[in-house]
Design a protein around this motif. Structure first.
Motif, PDB file in Angstrom:
ATOM      1  N   GLY A   1      24.789 -23.217  -5.312  1.00 28.28           N
ATOM      2  CA  GLY A   1      23.885 -24.155  -4.658  1.00 28.28           C
ATOM      3  C   GLY A   1      23.982 -24.006  -3.153  1.00 28.28           C
ATOM      4  O   GLY A   1      23.834 -24.990  -2.421  1.00 28.28           O
ATOM      5  N   ALA A   2      24.227 -22.771  -2.708  1.00 28.03           N
ATOM      6  CA  ALA A   2      24.517 -22.545  -1.282  1.00 28.03           C
ATOM      7  C   ALA A   2      23.483 -23.224  -0.401  1.00 28.03           C
ATOM      8  O   ALA A   2      23.814 -23.983   0.505  1.00 28.03           O
ATOM      9  CB  ALA A   2      24.604 -21.054  -0.983  1.00 28.03           C
ATOM     10  N   TYR A   3      22.209 -22.970  -0.693  1.00 29.62           N
ATOM     11  CA  TYR A   3      21.215 -23.663   0.138  1.00 29.62           C
ATOM     12  C   TYR A   3      20.665 -24.913  -0.544  1.00 29.62           C
ATOM     13  O   TYR A   3      20.403 -25.924   0.105  1.00 29.62           O
ATOM     14  CB  TYR A   3      20.094 -22.689   0.564  1.00 29.62           C
ATOM     15  N   GLY A   4      20.530 -24.900  -1.892  1.00 29.39           N
ATOM     16  CA  GLY A   4      19.763 -25.951  -2.550  1.00 29.39           C
ATOM     17  C   GLY A   4      20.520 -27.207  -2.956  1.00 29.39           C
ATOM     18  O   GLY A   4      19.907 -28.275  -3.088  1.00 29.39           O
ATOM     19  N   ALA A   5      21.831 -27.102  -3.134  1.00 30.93           N
ATOM     20  CA  ALA A   5      22.568 -28.230  -3.727  1.00 30.93           C
ATOM     21  C   ALA A   5      22.441 -29.552  -2.962  1.00 30.93           C
ATOM     22  O   ALA A   5      22.439 -30.616  -3.597  1.00 30.93           O
ATOM     23  CB  ALA A   5      24.042 -27.861  -3.928  1.00 30.93           C
ATOM     24  N   PRO A   6      22.312 -29.551  -1.623  1.00 30.66           N
ATOM     25  CA  PRO A   6      22.187 -30.853  -0.948  1.00 30.66           C
ATOM     26  C   PRO A   6      21.005 -31.683  -1.456  1.00 30.66           C
ATOM     27  O   PRO A   6      21.030 -32.914  -1.366  1.00 30.66           O
ATOM     28  CB  PRO A   6      22.016 -30.465   0.530  1.00 30.66           C
ATOM     29  N   ALA A   7      19.989 -31.024  -2.022  1.00 33.79           N
ATOM     30  CA  ALA A   7      18.839 -31.775  -2.544  1.00 33.79           C
ATOM     31  C   ALA A   7      19.226 -32.644  -3.741  1.00 33.79           C
ATOM     32  O   ALA A   7      18.484 -33.570  -4.101  1.00 33.79           O
ATOM     33  CB  ALA A   7      17.707 -30.819  -2.923  1.00 33.79           C
ATOM     34  N   ALA A   8      20.380 -32.368  -4.339  1.00 36.72           N
ATOM     35  CA  ALA A   8      20.847 -33.211  -5.446  1.00 36.72           C
ATOM     36  C   ALA A   8      21.126 -34.631  -4.960  1.00 36.72           C
ATOM     37  O   ALA A   8      21.300 -35.546  -5.768  1.00 36.72           O
ATOM     38  CB  ALA A   8      22.093 -32.613  -6.080  1.00 36.72           C
ATOM     39  N   SER A   9      21.157 -34.828  -3.641  1.00 35.49           N
ATOM     40  CA  SER A   9      21.381 -36.175  -3.099  1.00 35.49           C
ATOM     41  C   SER A   9      20.125 -37.040  -3.188  1.00 35.49           C
ATOM     42  O   SER A   9      20.182 -38.236  -2.937  1.00 35.49           O
ATOM     43  CB  SER A   9      21.832 -36.079  -1.638  1.00 35.49           C
ATOM     44  N   LEU A  10      18.984 -36.414  -3.500  1.00 36.03           N
ATOM     45  CA  LEU A  10      17.727 -37.171  -3.561  1.00 36.03           C
ATOM     46  C   LEU A  10      17.432 -37.601  -4.997  1.00 36.03           C
ATOM     47  O   LEU A  10      17.564 -36.800  -5.924  1.00 36.03           O
ATOM     48  CB  LEU A  10      16.562 -36.321  -3.047  1.00 36.03           C
ATOM     49  N   ASP A  11      16.977 -38.838  -5.146  1.00 36.70           N
ATOM     50  CA  ASP A  11      16.659 -39.353  -6.486  1.00 36.70           C
ATOM     51  C   ASP A  11      15.680 -38.451  -7.219  1.00 36.70           C
ATOM     52  O   ASP A  11      15.788 -38.238  -8.418  1.00 36.70           O
ATOM     53  CB  ASP A  11      16.065 -40.760  -6.384  1.00 36.70           C
ATOM     54  N   ARG A  12      14.690 -37.929  -6.480  1.00 32.69           N
ATOM     55  CA  ARG A  12      13.638 -37.162  -7.150  1.00 32.69           C
ATOM     56  C   ARG A  12      14.150 -35.877  -7.786  1.00 32.69           C
ATOM     57  O   ARG A  12      13.458 -35.265  -8.589  1.00 32.69           O
ATOM     58  CB  ARG A  12      12.498 -36.866  -6.185  1.00 32.69           C
ATOM     59  N   PHE A  13      15.358 -35.436  -7.403  1.00 29.66           N
ATOM     60  CA  PHE A  13      15.916 -34.225  -8.031  1.00 29.66           C
ATOM     61  C   PHE A  13      16.983 -34.544  -9.077  1.00 29.66           C
ATOM     62  O   PHE A  13      17.633 -33.626  -9.585  1.00 29.66           O
ATOM     63  CB  PHE A  13      16.464 -33.272  -6.973  1.00 29.66           C
ATOM     64  N   ARG A  14      17.170 -35.844  -9.364  1.00 31.88           N
ATOM     65  CA  ARG A  14      18.176 -36.229 -10.359  1.00 31.88           C
ATOM     66  C   ARG A  14      18.059 -35.407 -11.634  1.00 31.88           C
ATOM     67  O   ARG A  14      19.024 -34.852 -12.127  1.00 31.88           O
ATOM     68  CB  ARG A  14      18.033 -37.715 -10.727  1.00 31.88           C
ATOM     69  N   ASN A  15      16.821 -35.317 -12.173  1.00 32.83           N
ATOM     70  CA  ASN A  15      16.635 -34.629 -13.451  1.00 32.83           C
ATOM     71  C   ASN A  15      16.892 -33.135 -13.341  1.00 32.83           C
ATOM     72  O   ASN A  15      17.623 -32.560 -14.135  1.00 32.83           O
ATOM     73  CB  ASN A  15      15.230 -34.879 -14.007  1.00 32.83           C
TER      74      ASN A  15
END
Ligand SMILES: *Cc1c(COP(=O)(O)O)cnc(C)c1O
Length: 498
Positions: free
Chosen positions: A281-295
């Motif tokens: 998740g080098a670049y993408g994992a921080p987006a896991a902090s957003l509700d919309r990416f929960r799923n």
């Protein structure tokens, strides 16, 4: 340059050091405290000017080796200038001008690095105090700052707090550490990945001595996500052949398209097949902090190893990466060394961490300070908001492209990446468009290779980027195809993937 010209800017308490004693400090080569302050204030102003003016110069620039050698090369200077200001200026105008500006609001190539000012302050502090983060005995304070930011990242992206981590120079080093631990814990065997996994994963496997027969490429589906069916079939076939499946390498945001592999299903499969799930998740994992990416990010919490680069989407200047391992003690099992000359610097009590035993680096700078200061200064909420802004910018780009029949969206906006082509244009035209855009200086974008053809790609993670920046960049690209493609020079390289 007059080194006294900044004296009016000096703090009134300039003669008093941090402990209240008269400051008579000298650098090892004799710079006076007054000079050190003047040079430092000059530099602060230069850096703040950079923040103010970054968007007034090209997003990426380059010069010939001859020109750069002429400005920056030359023989070993035997006698020093004792005035660094002209040379600082020279570095700004030549070395620092001729590079990609990952913090430029119209730098959309590869993965940008929109660093924040608090992070710069933290990095300066760390460098200024020569902060080390190696052993508890040699840096208990910096060790706790590192533990704290690792815990904060874990909380931000929703992985278990029992997960152990370590900061690294970046994703490549984090991946090497993760895959090294994976093999150490599970033993040798086959690693599975798709063509969309970042190349540093395959490189790490080769560095670690995985033979080619143990590197198994799995097809991706039409959305560039790892195909579970293909993976299952490959695991079964490998077992039949007497091979031992060990590691699945998934991406939480591929660099090409922002695709997130089906993490939840991969986690299920890895559990039932007793495989190590490594998530890049080098670049993408921080987006896991957003509700919309929960799923979509569901399953990230079940990774055995996770890599995340704060120097990409957590607004840090280079360099800072991180790697997390879900099994407590596994990092230390892989990397502990206890030679006699480190006996005094080895911790014995619970909670005292020797970070050198979780990584390949022994002497390490305290990369944690900048991220700690960023979280404390701006807060996690602002960071989430900034990540969400980047996600929305790519959606805006997609909408602009969809508005014009001459564009074709190849992969829709995902994790702040969108890829597209121009109807009727050749592979070479697309690659030349990216090159022309950078050379023109207004913006920088990448070309990449998907489904056997070259496409254009925007990565929009900079919080300072506006919708207009996006719209105007796409207009510039349209201008290339309408007016410039016929006259711009052809690429000398052929158009096959590198
Ligand atoms: C950037 C990137 C890497 C490599 O990280 P570095 O910090 O450049 O070493 C690995 N994986 C992915 C998905 C990336 O985007």
């Amino acid at each position: 340059m007059d080194s006294n010209s900044d004296s009016v800017d000096r703090a009134p308490d300039q003669k008093v050091g941090p402990l209240g004693r008269a400051s008579d400090s000298r650098d090892p080569f004799g710079a006076s405290s007054a000079d050190m302050r003047d040079w430092g204030y000059w530099l602060v102003r230069a850096v703040v000017s950079h923040f103010e003016e970054v968007d007034t110069s090209p997003a990426i620039a380059s010069a010939t080796p001859e020109k750069l050698e002429e400005a920056l090369g030359g023989p070993l200077p035997e006698v020093g200038s004792h005035d660094p200001l002209p040379d600082l200026q020279l570095l700004i105008e030549t070395a620092l001008r001729n590079m990609q500006h990952g913090d430029h609001p119209r730098y959309f190539a590869r993965v940008p690095s929109p660093s924040s000012y608090a992070a710069v302050l933290g990095d300066w502090l760390s460098t200024g105090f020569n902060a080390i983060a190696s052993s508890w005995a040699g840096g208990s304070g910096t060790a706790v700052v590192e533990s704290t930011v690792l815990r904060w990242i874990a909380e931000l992206v929703g992985i278990p707090s029992s997960t152990e981590g370590v900061l690294t120079s970046g994703g490549s080093m984090g991946i090497l550490i993760a895959l090294s631990v994976a093999r150490n814990e599970k033993g040798p065997g086959v690693a599975y990945l798709t063509s969309q996994a970042h190349a540093s994963n395959g490189r790490a496997l080769r560095i670690l001595g995985f033979p080619e027969k143990d590197i198994h490429q799995i097809p991706h589906d039409e959305t560039f996500r790892m195909s579970i069916q293909e993976l299952k079939a490959a695991i079964e076939a490998d077992r039949m052949r007497g091979l031992t499946p060990r590691i699945v390498i998934a991406s939480a945001g591929t660099t090409n398209t922002g695709a997130i592999d089906p993490l939840q299903e991969l986690a299920e499969l890895c559990q039932s097949e007793d495989l190590w799930l490594h998530v890049d998740g080098a670049y993408g994992a921080p987006a896991a902090s957003l509700d919309r990416f929960r799923n979509l990010m569901c399953g990230l919490d079940r990774a055995h190893s996770l890599v995340l680069d704060p120097h990409k989407w957590l607004f840090q200047p280079y360099d800072i990466g991180s790697v997390f391992i879900s099994t407590p003690g596994a990092l230390a099992r892989s990397f502990t060394m206890s030679p006699e000359y480190l006996a005094d610097a080895t911790s014995h009590r619970l909670g005292e961490i020797d970070y050198r035993d979780r990584t390949i680096e022994l002497s390490r700078r305290a990369r944690s300070l900048k991220l700690w200061l960023t979280f404390r200064t701006y807060g996690a909420d602002a960071i989430r908001e900034a990540i969400g802004h980047g996600v929305r910018l790519a959606e805006h780009a997609e909408a602009v492209l969809n508005d014009d029949q001459r564009w074709h969206v190849v992969t829709p906006a995902q994790l702040a990446i969108v890829t597209f082509t121009r109807h009727g244009a050749s592979d070479d035209d697309h690659r030349r468009c990216a090159e022309w855009l950078s050379a023109e200086g207004f913006a920088a974008a990448s070309s990449t290779h998907l489904n056997d053809r070259w496409v254009l790609r925007l990565c929009t993670i900079n919080p300072r980027t506006t919708d207009d920046d996006i719209t105007e960049t796409i207009q510039q690209m349209a201008k290339f195809f309408d007016e410039q493609a016929a006259v711009a020079p052809r690429l000398s390289t052929d158009s096959r993937p590198l």
